[in-house]
Design a protein around this motif. Structure first.
Motif, PDB file in Angstrom:
ATOM      1  N   HIS A 339      23.458 -18.260 -53.105  1.00 24.36           N
ATOM      2  CA  HIS A 339      23.854 -19.561 -53.637  1.00 24.36           C
ATOM      3  C   HIS A 339      22.803 -20.108 -54.594  1.00 24.36           C
ATOM      4  CE1 HIS A 339      24.535 -23.992 -53.468  1.00 24.36           C
ATOM      5  NE2 HIS A 339      25.788 -23.631 -53.416  1.00 24.36           N
ATOM      6  N   GLU A 340      21.530 -19.846 -54.304  1.00 24.74           N
ATOM      7  CA  GLU A 340      20.444 -20.463 -55.063  1.00 24.74           C
ATOM      8  C   GLU A 340      19.915 -19.598 -56.199  1.00 24.74           C
ATOM      9  OE1 GLU A 340      19.873 -23.494 -54.778  1.00 24.74           O
ATOM     10  OE2 GLU A 340      20.923 -23.914 -52.902  1.00 24.74           O
ATOM     11  N   SER A 341      20.337 -18.343 -56.299  1.00 30.76           N
ATOM     12  CA  SER A 341      19.894 -17.508 -57.409  1.00 30.76           C
ATOM     13  C   SER A 341      20.313 -18.183 -58.708  1.00 30.76           C
ATOM     14  CB  SER A 341      20.534 -16.120 -57.311  1.00 30.76           C
ATOM     15  OG  SER A 341      20.203 -15.363 -58.469  1.00 30.76           O
ATOM     16  N   CYS A 342      19.381 -18.284 -59.663  1.00 31.76           N
ATOM     17  CA  CYS A 342      19.687 -19.035 -60.887  1.00 31.76           C
ATOM     18  C   CYS A 342      20.512 -18.214 -61.858  1.00 31.76           C
ATOM     19  CB  CYS A 342      18.407 -19.514 -61.555  1.00 31.76           C
ATOM     20  SG  CYS A 342      17.543 -18.243 -62.496  1.00 31.76           S
ATOM     21  N   GLY A 343      20.600 -16.895 -61.635  1.00 33.90           N
ATOM     22  CA  GLY A 343      21.440 -16.056 -62.470  1.00 33.90           C
ATOM     23  C   GLY A 343      20.754 -15.457 -63.684  1.00 33.90           C
ATOM     24  N   LYS A 344      19.446 -15.719 -63.838  1.00 32.42           N
ATOM     25  CA  LYS A 344      18.775 -15.236 -65.048  1.00 32.42           C
ATOM     26  C   LYS A 344      18.505 -13.724 -64.995  1.00 32.42           C
ATOM     27  CE  LYS A 344      15.047 -16.364 -68.265  1.00 32.42           C
ATOM     28  NZ  LYS A 344      14.247 -17.476 -68.752  1.00 32.42           N
ATOM     29  N   CYS A 345      18.002 -13.240 -63.859  1.00 31.84           N
ATOM     30  CA  CYS A 345      17.642 -11.820 -63.764  1.00 31.84           C
ATOM     31  C   CYS A 345      18.749 -11.054 -63.025  1.00 31.84           C
ATOM     32  CB  CYS A 345      16.327 -11.632 -63.019  1.00 31.84           C
ATOM     33  SG  CYS A 345      14.992 -12.663 -63.639  1.00 31.84           S
ATOM     34  N   THR A 346      19.191  -9.977 -63.618  1.00 31.52           N
ATOM     35  CA  THR A 346      20.316  -9.224 -63.058  1.00 31.52           C
ATOM     36  C   THR A 346      20.073  -8.731 -61.630  1.00 31.52           C
ATOM     37  OG1 THR A 346      20.726  -8.539 -65.313  1.00 31.52           O
ATOM     38  CG2 THR A 346      21.993  -7.420 -63.613  1.00 31.52           C
ATOM     39  N   PRO A 347      18.898  -8.160 -61.304  1.00 26.56           N
ATOM     40  CA  PRO A 347      18.738  -7.639 -59.939  1.00 26.56           C
ATOM     41  C   PRO A 347      18.956  -8.710 -58.868  1.00 26.56           C
ATOM     42  CG  PRO A 347      16.952  -6.887 -61.345  1.00 26.56           C
ATOM     43  CD  PRO A 347      17.707  -7.917 -62.131  1.00 26.56           C
ATOM     44  N   LYS A 383      13.515  -5.856 -55.067  1.00 24.83           N
ATOM     45  CA  LYS A 383      12.088  -6.172 -54.939  1.00 24.83           C
ATOM     46  C   LYS A 383      11.288  -5.825 -56.194  1.00 24.83           C
ATOM     47  CE  LYS A 383      11.120  -6.487 -50.107  1.00 24.83           C
ATOM     48  NZ  LYS A 383      10.786  -5.890 -48.852  1.00 24.83           N
ATOM     49  N   GLY A 384      10.500  -6.809 -56.640  1.00 27.29           N
ATOM     50  CA  GLY A 384       9.574  -6.557 -57.739  1.00 27.29           C
ATOM     51  C   GLY A 384      10.214  -6.432 -59.105  1.00 27.29           C
ATOM     52  N   LYS A 385      11.487  -6.772 -59.224  1.00 26.06           N
ATOM     53  CA  LYS A 385      12.160  -6.550 -60.510  1.00 26.06           C
ATOM     54  C   LYS A 385      12.638  -7.836 -61.181  1.00 26.06           C
ATOM     55  CE  LYS A 385      13.654  -1.842 -59.472  1.00 26.06           C
ATOM     56  NZ  LYS A 385      13.126  -1.775 -58.082  1.00 26.06           N
ATOM     57  N   CYS A 386      12.134  -8.994 -60.713  1.00 22.16           N
ATOM     58  CA  CYS A 386      12.639 -10.250 -61.259  1.00 22.16           C
ATOM     59  C   CYS A 386      11.488 -11.101 -61.802  1.00 22.16           C
ATOM     60  CB  CYS A 386      13.383 -11.029 -60.187  1.00 22.16           C
ATOM     61  SG  CYS A 386      14.678 -10.059 -59.408  1.00 22.16           S
ATOM     62  N   ALA A 389       9.888 -15.118 -57.745  1.00 21.26           N
ATOM     63  CA  ALA A 389       9.860 -14.516 -56.413  1.00 21.26           C
ATOM     64  C   ALA A 389      11.173 -14.667 -55.647  1.00 21.26           C
ATOM     65  CB  ALA A 389       8.721 -15.141 -55.608  1.00 21.26           C
ATOM     66  N   LEU A 390      12.157 -15.418 -56.181  1.00 23.99           N
ATOM     67  CA  LEU A 390      13.368 -15.677 -55.396  1.00 23.99           C
ATOM     68  C   LEU A 390      14.056 -14.377 -54.979  1.00 23.99           C
ATOM     69  CD1 LEU A 390      15.939 -18.508 -55.840  1.00 23.99           C
ATOM     70  CD2 LEU A 390      16.725 -16.222 -55.312  1.00 23.99           C
ATOM     71  N   GLY A 391      14.148 -13.448 -55.899  1.00 21.45           N
ATOM     72  CA  GLY A 391      14.787 -12.172 -55.572  1.00 21.45           C
ATOM     73  C   GLY A 391      14.074 -11.469 -54.428  1.00 21.45           C
ATOM     74  N   ASP A 392      12.743 -11.425 -54.499  1.00 16.27           N
ATOM     75  CA  ASP A 392      11.954 -10.814 -53.418  1.00 16.27           C
ATOM     76  C   ASP A 392      12.180 -11.550 -52.096  1.00 16.27           C
ATOM     77  OD1 ASP A 392      10.985  -9.172 -55.323  1.00 16.27           O
ATOM     78  OD2 ASP A 392       8.873  -9.671 -55.051  1.00 16.27           O
ATOM     79  N   PHE A 393      12.144 -12.878 -52.179  1.00 14.38           N
ATOM     80  CA  PHE A 393      12.318 -13.686 -50.963  1.00 14.38           C
ATOM     81  C   PHE A 393      13.647 -13.345 -50.270  1.00 14.38           C
ATOM     82  CE2 PHE A 393       9.638 -17.475 -52.740  1.00 14.38           C
ATOM     83  CZ  PHE A 393       8.486 -16.771 -52.468  1.00 14.38           C
TER      84      PHE A 393
END
Lengths: 426, 167
Positions: A339-347, A383-386, A389-393
């Motif tokens: 829900h909270e992913s901002c949508g900027k980074c594809t992964p 992990k590590g591709k955004c 840190a939201l993706g990692d979290f």
């Protein structure tokens, strides 16, 4: 102990300016402006060893000293976007000890020679922002904020700015974008905010709790502050305790207090005769720690928590008892991050979406082991591709629960009658 | 004449004064809150009005409405009960609270009561994890927190709104 940040629990009406001033409030700010150079304030904070309380634990004085002195104006931006599930400390500090927080903002502004500071609050803190606006007006009337303070050339204004419901704005560069009136999406770094911050100008972004620690550090000195906590994690911290615990709430303790002390001595243990099963020390962004004796006796400081496979982060301790199954828990956390992913980074955008599909399917009992393997793979690939840190979290609870609480998934998927390969989660 | 400026001119000036003169765009979020007071959501006309005040496009303003959850682009109940149903609250009973509240009001999460007064929504963490079950109420002009709630206390609150609004 409520020595520093939660002093309002010991001193009645500390949220009223006259009472705060009776307790030496704003004397330190006045002394800084009339008798200290900005760098001297930074040096004291540096010597105190204070580390950022928003989650990253970066040394605060060092951050201040990074501000680019060849580019003007400078800004201070306060991160009051407190949104990590399990975190509710900044709200209490701003509600109940507001003037100490504001004095911290003012000392920081003076230290980095900023004439304007913005407090970015999450939109839900609507009432709190209205209160802070009143406090700021009061300080202006009292001559503590405004032009040529205490007869010096120094001018300072503070403004509040309300967000509108977006976890990502707690990430400092997304917060700056949001404050500029854009979508709250993180920036590519470097450059970092002390070089390129708000409106492209040098900016210090600090968390509420960090700044609320500053007035007493400058008043009483670095050595006094180092009397609390550990060598590498000095001072006190507000631990937000929540979940399956008798007395949830905020507890100010020295860094290095153990999980056991927080959960059992202060928090009253686990209700309903249940047993503690797991701990998330950094809110929903946290890895799940198996709550065995070793973990419970681990000191809660920035260096020790990694030894049991997690981070201290913002010290939002979520207690999980043995009634909770991890398939349910990660379905909750993944839903949050999707829900909270901002949508900027594809992964992150696509990965959290696919993780949600899988956790939902697993939780509903409609999955097999291949889904668990796939979930683990999707998480590992985020992990590590955004940019932030939201993706990692989003992956921490997923991968750690598959690795450390395999049995929960085995129970859930028994009906699928496919053996879980040994490599999953290892 | 720009209707928002006409009605809230002074307040808008005060908002704009917070930001550098060449960074008016920073005022888009506060201006959206002002606009939302009128109907509880932001209308197409208001998007244009805000765009005109700030010198940005209506699409830019609309993108902000779409990105942040506290702005709405369609009508809802006069009061939005936003129940935190995130992990920490769920560990302390929020799922059952939400379910029971919805049953009492005969709505599903996201729906509005037949009298148009209350929309119940399930939302993400509200930083009140130690005081679950809890919700915030978003009305046209404010947001308030209601902590350590029971279904009965929530219904009582709703009844008080019904009286005030003659429903």
């Amino acid at each position: 102990m409520n020595e520093i940040l939660l002093r309002h629990r010991e001193i009645n009406n500390l949220d009223q300016l006259p009472i705060y001033r009776q307790h030496k409030g704003f004397e330190t700010f006045k002394r800084a402006i009339t008798a200290m150079k900005p760098e001297e304030v930074t040096e004291i904070v540096k010597a105190s060893g204070l580390r950022g309380r928003g989650g990253a634990g970066f040394p605060t004085g060092t951050k201040w000293s990074f501000i680019d002195k060849n580019n003007w104006p400078h800004y201070v931006v306060v991160n009051a976007d407190e949104s990590e599930p399990g975190t509710f400390k900044d709200r209490e500090i701003m509600e109940s000890n507001p003037f100490q927080f504001l004095e911290g903002v003012m000392l920081c502004a003076y230290a980095v020679s900023a004439n304007v500071a913005y407090i970015y609050l999450r939109g839900e803190f609507w009432q709190l922002a209205a209160e802070l606006d009143k406090h700021i007006e009061y300080l202006e009337r009292e001559g503590l904020l405004g032009d040529k303070l205490f007869g010096s050339e120094y001018t300072l204004r503070i403004h509040t700015h309300l967000g509108a419901g977006a976890y990502i704005c707690g990430e400092e560069t997304a917060l700056l974008e949001s404050l500029e009136g854009k979508l709250g999406q993180p920036r590519l770094r470097p450059p970092f905010p002390p070089n390129f911050g708000l409106y492209g100008k040098p900016t210090v972004v600090n968390n509420v709790e960090t700044l609320a620690s500053v007035p007493l550090i400058v008043e009483r000195g670095a050595e006094w502050y180092r009397g609390f906590g550990t060598e590498k994690s000095p001072g006190t911290k507000v631990f937000s305790l929540s979940g399956n615990v008798e007395k949830p709430g905020n507890y100010e303790l020295p860094l290095g207090a153990t999980f056991r002390e927080l959960i059992f001595t202060h928090g009253g243990g686990i209700p309903g005769g249940r047993k503690i099963k797991a701990i998330m020390p950094a809110g929903a962004s946290s890895s799940l720690i198996v709550a065995d004796d070793k973990a419970l006796d681990t000191p809660m400081d920035y260096e020790s928590v990694p030894s049991v496979g997690a981070q201290l982060g913002s010290a939002s301790i979520i207690v999980i008892d043995d009634s909770v199954s991890m398939d349910w828990l990660i379905n909750k956390t993944v839903h949050f991050f999707q829900h909270e992913s901002c949508g900027k980074c594809t992964p992150c955008r696509e990965g959290t979406y696919w993780m949600r599909h899988l956790t939902e399917r697993i939780h509903l009992g409609a999955a097999n082991w291949n889904d668990v393997i796939l979930l683990n793979e999707v998480a590992t690939n985020i992990k590590g591709k955004c940019l932030c840190a939201l993706g990692d979290f989003a992956t921490e609870a997923v991968t750690s629960s598959i690795a450390r609480f395999k049995g929960d998934f085995e129970n859930k998927l028994q009906a699928a009658s496919v053996d879980m390969p040994a490599k999953v989660g290892s | 004449m720009n209707a928002l400026l006409q009605r809230y001119g002074e307040e808008i000036e005060r908002v704009l004064a917070k930001y550098p003169a060449d960074q008016k765009r920073s005022a888009v979020m506060p201006l959206l809150y002002i606009a939302q007071r009128e109907h509880g959501y932001v209308t197409r006309e208001q998007l244009d009005q805000i765009a005109e005040i700030l010198g940005i496009s209506s699409t830019d303003v609309a993108s902000i409405v779409g990105f942040y959850t506290l702005y709405h682009d369609e009508p809802g109940g006069k009061y939005r009960i936003q129940v935190c149903n995130d992990l920490c609250c769920a560990l302390r009973g929020s799922e059952k609270f939400l379910e029971d509240l919805c049953r009492r009001l005969q709505v599903k999460p996201g729906e509005t009561t037949t009298d148009g007064l209350v929309t119940v929504e399930s939302v993400m963490c509200l930083a009140a994890c130690d005081k679950a079950p809890m919700f915030q109420v978003q009305s046209h002009n404010e947001i308030s927190y209601h902590e350590q709630q029971s279904v009965d206390s929530a219904i009582q609150l709703i009844e008080s709104w019904r009286q005030v609004n003659g429903k």
